[in-house]
Scaffold this active site. Sequence first.
Site, PDB file in Angstrom:
ATOM      1  N   THR A  76       0.838  -1.209   0.000  1.00 27.30           N
ATOM      2  CA  THR A  76       0.000   0.000   0.000  1.00 27.30           C
ATOM      3  C   THR A  76       0.874   1.260   0.000  1.00 27.30           C
ATOM      4  O   THR A  76       0.757   2.109  -0.887  1.00 27.30           O
ATOM      5  CB  THR A  76      -0.930  -0.004   1.245  1.00 27.30           C
ATOM      6  OG1 THR A  76      -1.677  -1.216   1.221  1.00 27.30           O
ATOM      7  CG2 THR A  76      -1.862   1.180   1.240  1.00 27.30           C
ATOM      8  N   VAL A  77       1.767   1.369   0.981  1.00 29.26           N
ATOM      9  CA  VAL A  77       2.565   2.597   1.094  1.00 29.26           C
ATOM     10  C   VAL A  77       3.683   2.607   0.037  1.00 29.26           C
ATOM     11  O   VAL A  77       3.891   3.624  -0.649  1.00 29.26           O
ATOM     12  CB  VAL A  77       3.144   2.764   2.515  1.00 29.26           C
ATOM     13  CG1 VAL A  77       3.927   4.058   2.618  1.00 29.26           C
ATOM     14  CG2 VAL A  77       2.036   2.744   3.553  1.00 29.26           C
ATOM     15  N   ARG A 109       7.646  -9.570  -1.203  1.00 24.46           N
ATOM     16  CA  ARG A 109       7.714 -10.966  -0.772  1.00 24.46           C
ATOM     17  C   ARG A 109       7.448 -11.899  -1.949  1.00 24.46           C
ATOM     18  O   ARG A 109       8.108 -12.895  -2.127  1.00 24.46           O
ATOM     19  CB  ARG A 109       6.683 -11.188   0.341  1.00 24.46           C
ATOM     20  CG  ARG A 109       7.038 -12.317   1.261  1.00 24.46           C
ATOM     21  CD  ARG A 109       5.886 -12.655   2.177  1.00 24.46           C
ATOM     22  NE  ARG A 109       5.850 -11.864   3.390  1.00 24.46           N
ATOM     23  CZ  ARG A 109       4.820 -11.118   3.761  1.00 24.46           C
ATOM     24  NH1 ARG A 109       3.748 -11.023   3.032  1.00 24.46           N
ATOM     25  NH2 ARG A 109       4.865 -10.456   4.885  1.00 24.46           N
ATOM     26  N   VAL A 158       3.587   8.422  12.125  1.00 24.54           N
ATOM     27  CA  VAL A 158       2.500   8.940  12.982  1.00 24.54           C
ATOM     28  C   VAL A 158       1.580   9.837  12.156  1.00 24.54           C
ATOM     29  O   VAL A 158       2.041  10.770  11.500  1.00 24.54           O
ATOM     30  CB  VAL A 158       3.053   9.763  14.173  1.00 24.54           C
ATOM     31  CG1 VAL A 158       1.911  10.286  15.032  1.00 24.54           C
ATOM     32  CG2 VAL A 158       4.002   8.931  15.019  1.00 24.54           C
ATOM     33  N   GLY A 196      -0.119   9.671   9.383  1.00 25.54           N
ATOM     34  CA  GLY A 196      -0.155   9.695   7.911  1.00 25.54           C
ATOM     35  C   GLY A 196       0.202  11.029   7.301  1.00 25.54           C
ATOM     36  O   GLY A 196       1.346  11.484   7.392  1.00 25.54           O
ATOM     37  N   ILE A 217      -0.495  14.052   8.113  1.00 24.29           N
ATOM     38  CA  ILE A 217      -0.288  15.230   8.977  1.00 24.29           C
ATOM     39  C   ILE A 217       1.205  15.320   9.314  1.00 24.29           C
ATOM     40  O   ILE A 217       1.762  14.377   9.871  1.00 24.29           O
ATOM     41  CB  ILE A 217      -1.080  15.105  10.301  1.00 24.29           C
ATOM     42  CG1 ILE A 217      -2.565  14.863  10.028  1.00 24.29           C
ATOM     43  CG2 ILE A 217      -0.871  16.333  11.167  1.00 24.29           C
ATOM     44  CD1 ILE A 217      -3.385  14.617  11.304  1.00 24.29           C
ATOM     45  N   ASP A 251      -2.199   0.522  18.444  1.00 32.08           N
ATOM     46  CA  ASP A 251      -1.658   1.322  17.339  1.00 32.08           C
ATOM     47  C   ASP A 251      -1.551   2.791  17.769  1.00 32.08           C
ATOM     48  O   ASP A 251      -0.518   3.437  17.541  1.00 32.08           O
ATOM     49  CB  ASP A 251      -2.567   1.169  16.108  1.00 32.08           C
ATOM     50  CG  ASP A 251      -2.180   2.106  14.993  1.00 32.08           C
ATOM     51  OD1 ASP A 251      -1.188   1.819  14.300  1.00 32.08           O
ATOM     52  OD2 ASP A 251      -2.851   3.156  14.819  1.00 32.08           O
ATOM     53  N   LYS A 292       1.954   5.295  18.370  1.00 30.10           N
ATOM     54  CA  LYS A 292       2.144   6.666  17.856  1.00 30.10           C
ATOM     55  C   LYS A 292       2.290   7.658  19.015  1.00 30.10           C
ATOM     56  O   LYS A 292       3.117   8.573  18.950  1.00 30.10           O
ATOM     57  CB  LYS A 292       0.959   7.047  16.973  1.00 30.10           C
ATOM     58  CG  LYS A 292       0.817   6.138  15.748  1.00 30.10           C
ATOM     59  CD  LYS A 292      -0.537   6.329  15.097  1.00 30.10           C
ATOM     60  CE  LYS A 292      -0.777   5.373  13.964  1.00 30.10           C
ATOM     61  NZ  LYS A 292      -2.191   5.379  13.506  1.00 30.10           N
ATOM     62  N   GLY A 331      -3.675   5.591   4.777  1.00 27.97           N
ATOM     63  CA  GLY A 331      -4.066   5.506   3.373  1.00 27.97           C
ATOM     64  C   GLY A 331      -2.863   5.746   2.485  1.00 27.97           C
ATOM     65  O   GLY A 331      -1.864   6.341   2.899  1.00 27.97           O
TER      66      GLY A 331
END
Length: 439
Positions: A13-14, A45, A132, A134, A136, A201, A205, A310
């Site tokens: 995703t990232v 992978r 931390v 995303g 921001i 989670d 952070k 995201g």
Amino acid sequence: MEQVTLGLIGGGTVGGGVFQALQRNGALLSSRTGSTFHVAKVVVRTLEKPRPVPIPARLLSTNWRSVVEDPTISLVVELMGGTTTARQVIRRALELGKPVVTANKALLSAHGEELFALALKHRTNLYYEASVAGGIPIIKVLRESLIGNRITHLYGILNGTCNYILTRMKLEGLEFQDVLDEAQRLGYAEADPSLDIDGHDAAHKAGILASLAHGFWIRPEQIATSGIRGITRMDIQFAGQLGYTIKLLAKVKQIEPGAGAKARCRVQVSVSPTLIPNDHVLAGVNHVFNAVFVRGDVAGDTLFYGRGAGQDATASAVLSDLADAAVDLRNGLQSRIPPFVSHERNGGVLPLAQAVSPYYVRLSVIDKPGTLAKIAALLGRAKIGISSVIQPEGHVGESVPLILMIHDAPHAAMARALAQIGRLSVVRAPTVMIPVEHF
Ligand SMILES: NC(=O)c1ccc[n+]([C@@H]2O[C@H](COP(=O)([O-])OP(=O)(O)OC[C@H]3O[C@@H](n4cnc5c(N)ncnc54)[C@H](OP(=O)(O)O)[C@@H]3O)[C@@H](O)[C@H]2O)c1
């Protein structure tokens, strides 16, 4: 222009988002930083896996070590997640003196102290803006923009899944499990949601932000953490009647040191469901959005709001680190600003038992005369004051909720008093106790 040659360790995703964002905005980033960015390898992978963001097959590798150790790779970008192989990847890169960018909050939370020390030892940098909140840019804000402030208070809504669930419970009057089930069906929540909904989670952070704000390393086990599983539609409705919204809130508060030369800076760090007054700006942070509210002793109150996760939001944070890394590489800057400025080396974390707060308490009691008096007497004996009571009308002899709003009280005293109250024969279910924050 100087070229920065990237090894992306992770193309999910990232990683896919960073690859795509570099295609879209690589030229812009080059014009702003004076360096070009070339992705030489992407470690995954499974080579054959279909990828929503296509990555040319010639760039893919399954061998992270050969990529990290490749002398042409000047910057390692760890986006694989997890705390075992990712730790090895970052350790190896730092040992080779290569700067590393990571989005891995779980790894930093567990092993950050070791990794930052390694970066210092090998005179290189570890960048972690994406770890931390995303999109921001809160790491840069704390590390650089607010560097002249003591951070007296920091509050964060740091987990999008929890905020999404609590928002829908409030706006649509739904139960926790119903929203979670739907979020899982839609892919907004993980199949195993415990990391999110049990608060871990957000605690990862919170620990990173607290360590950065206070200059000494705060370990995950020092962070009092509770999640949102126990929050019911009823709690959200009663909180609403009282003028509050329930959010999963990370809190980092500096406790004023006492007098005397040996006084230590003490910090309270916690993650828990919290009642926030409806007129506070954090009460209006809804759905998957994150926000961080920071009070500096010079700047006063500041607020940062945006998408906390995201593909694109997180990629934006990684691009910011790529830019910093490129400028630092070109200028030969090692530890431009030391990661954890040691202004409070002597600091410590306040145990939860000593934390003082107002509380919302929901009891389930038998509706019969004298119940409230018994409970009030036990609280009174513990020197705990009640500021208001809601007891919906019920039927005598049946179980009804009893809501108490409690004045400032130490956590330990509350826990002791509620344990005693829980043993009364009129109390029929475990008691819910949620802190209230008045900012
Ligand atoms: N997703 C977000 O919104 C978000 C936001 C902030 C931070 N983060 C953090 O960013 C990191 C990556 O998250 P993600 O959502 O991008 O994860 P992801 O979609 O699962 O991607 C992980 C990538 O790493 C590869 N990988 C994993 N283990 C590997 C191994 N042992 N050897 C080689 N390759 C391996 C995977 O390969 P395959 O593709 O072949 O499976 C995949 O490309 C995590 O630390 C996460 O906490 C994520």
